[in-house]
Design a protein around this motif. Structure first.
Motif, short mmCIF file in Angstrom:
data_model
loop_
_atom_site.label_atom_id
_atom_site.label_comp_id
_atom_site.label_asym_id
_atom_site.label_seq_id
_atom_site.Cartn_x
_atom_site.Cartn_y
_atom_site.Cartn_z
N ALA A 118 0.84 -1.21 0.00
CA ALA A 118 0.00 0.00 0.00
C ALA A 118 0.87 1.25 0.00
N GLU A 119 2.06 1.17 0.63
CA GLU A 119 2.94 2.33 0.72
C GLU A 119 3.40 2.83 -0.64
N ASP A 120 3.30 1.99 -1.67
CA ASP A 120 3.67 2.43 -3.03
C ASP A 120 2.81 3.61 -3.49
N GLY A 121 1.59 3.71 -2.98
CA GLY A 121 0.69 4.76 -3.43
C GLY A 121 0.60 5.97 -2.53
N TRP A 122 1.37 5.98 -1.44
CA TRP A 122 1.31 7.10 -0.51
C TRP A 122 2.19 8.25 -0.98
N LYS A 123 1.72 9.47 -0.75
CA LYS A 123 2.51 10.67 -1.04
C LYS A 123 2.85 11.46 0.23
N ARG A 124 1.91 11.49 1.16
CA ARG A 124 2.15 12.14 2.45
C ARG A 124 1.48 11.33 3.54
N ILE A 125 2.17 11.19 4.66
CA ILE A 125 1.59 10.48 5.80
C ILE A 125 1.87 11.28 7.07
N ARG A 126 1.16 10.91 8.14
CA ARG A 126 1.42 11.49 9.45
C ARG A 126 1.57 10.36 10.46
N ILE A 127 2.61 10.44 11.28
CA ILE A 127 2.81 9.51 12.39
C ILE A 127 2.84 10.35 13.65
N GLY A 128 1.89 10.13 14.54
CA GLY A 128 1.76 11.02 15.69
C GLY A 128 1.47 12.42 15.19
N ALA A 129 2.32 13.38 15.54
CA ALA A 129 2.15 14.76 15.10
C ALA A 129 3.09 15.14 13.97
#
Length: 268
Positions: A189-200
């Motif tokens: 699934a990470e192949d299609g990610w452009k921006r993510i948030r982990i915590g803040a």
């Protein structure tokens, strides 16, 4: 729900990794990650497990003051202080990048030369001497320490599980040397990610990670897989334009803290 399931730091490039529960982030990625490097004494070329698989048995622990503690089977532990950022600069080369960074001194060089069986020097990168990202990626403000090209690497746990099913035997996540492991997403699934948030903390996903022969080295023993797995299987379904892709390279937007268990949200 997706969450951060594992967190790894590699204080010395190509040496053993450290599993963390929490870590701060700075301009260069996880604090203390790949800030140290082994280079050939005569020409400054960088060393990795690709040519020296015994580096997988070399422990390099990051201390809170930024210093390093070296340890290996049969060798006494050695504490290495952070060198002054503008003293005893040594010219080094990582791939296409050539720059100057401070040398960590003769004691560390001798210890490591004995271990590797080759004349080497240990160098450190202060933030102000870090490299830019590869051309065409990231912002002008983005920097990287001694990682191959990018400050952070993310892999989905389901992606490794999918590979394990295809190879037919267990595989350690540390073969792939990620910083961030995400649980709860579909395979790749990470192949299609452009921006993510982990915590803040928000992260930009910049490009897939191209894999090499290092993935065939057992991180526990330092031995290469005689059947060239898992690289051989990855080539059958994760190859694009000649490159074998597994994981995604990231950069953090600003400082912050990440901790195992934190929620992971896809923003784009």
């Amino acid at each position: 729900m997706m969450r951060l399931s594992a967190l790894y730091r590699y204080p010395l490039k190509s040496a053993r990794g450290e599993a963390l529960q929490t870590s701060s982030l700075d301009l260069l990625g996880l604090s203390g990650d790949r800030r140290w490097l082994l280079v050939e004494r005569d020409n400054g070329r960088f060393l990795t497990q690709r040519m020296y698989p015994q580096m997988s048995q070399l422990a390099a622990l990051h201390n809170t003051d930024g210093s390093l503690t070296l340890a290996a089977p049969g060798y006494p532990a050695l504490h290495v202080a952070v060198p002054e950022p503008d003293n005893d600069l040594r010219g080094i080369t990582i791939w296409r990048d050539s720059f100057r960074v401070p040398d960590a001194g003769d004691a560390a060089a001798q210890w490591l030369s004995d271990f590797i069986g080759k004349d080497v020097r240990l160098v450190h990168v202060p933030e102000q001497r870090a490299r830019y990202l590869p051309s065409g990626y990231g912002l002008n403000s983005d920097r990287v320490a001694f990682a191959d090209g990018f400050p952070l690497l993310l892999i989905g746990q389901a992606s490794l599980d999918d590979l394990v099913d295809k190879v037919g035997r267990p595989l350690e996540m540390l073969r792939f040397r990620p910083n961030l492991v995400v649980e709860g997403s579909a395979a790749f699934a990470e192949d299609g990610w452009k921006r993510i948030r982990i915590g803040a903390v928000e992260f930009r996903v910049l490009k897939p990670c191209e894999r090499c022969i290092m993935t065939t080295i057992d991180p526990q023993t330092g031995e290469r897989s005689p059947d060239r797995e898992p690289l051989a299987t990855l080539r059958t379904y994760r190859q694009k334009e000649g490159d074998v892709l597994f994981g995604q390279n990231l950069v953090a937007d600003g400082a912050g803290v990440v901790e195992v268990g934190m929620a992971v949200t896809v923003l784009e």
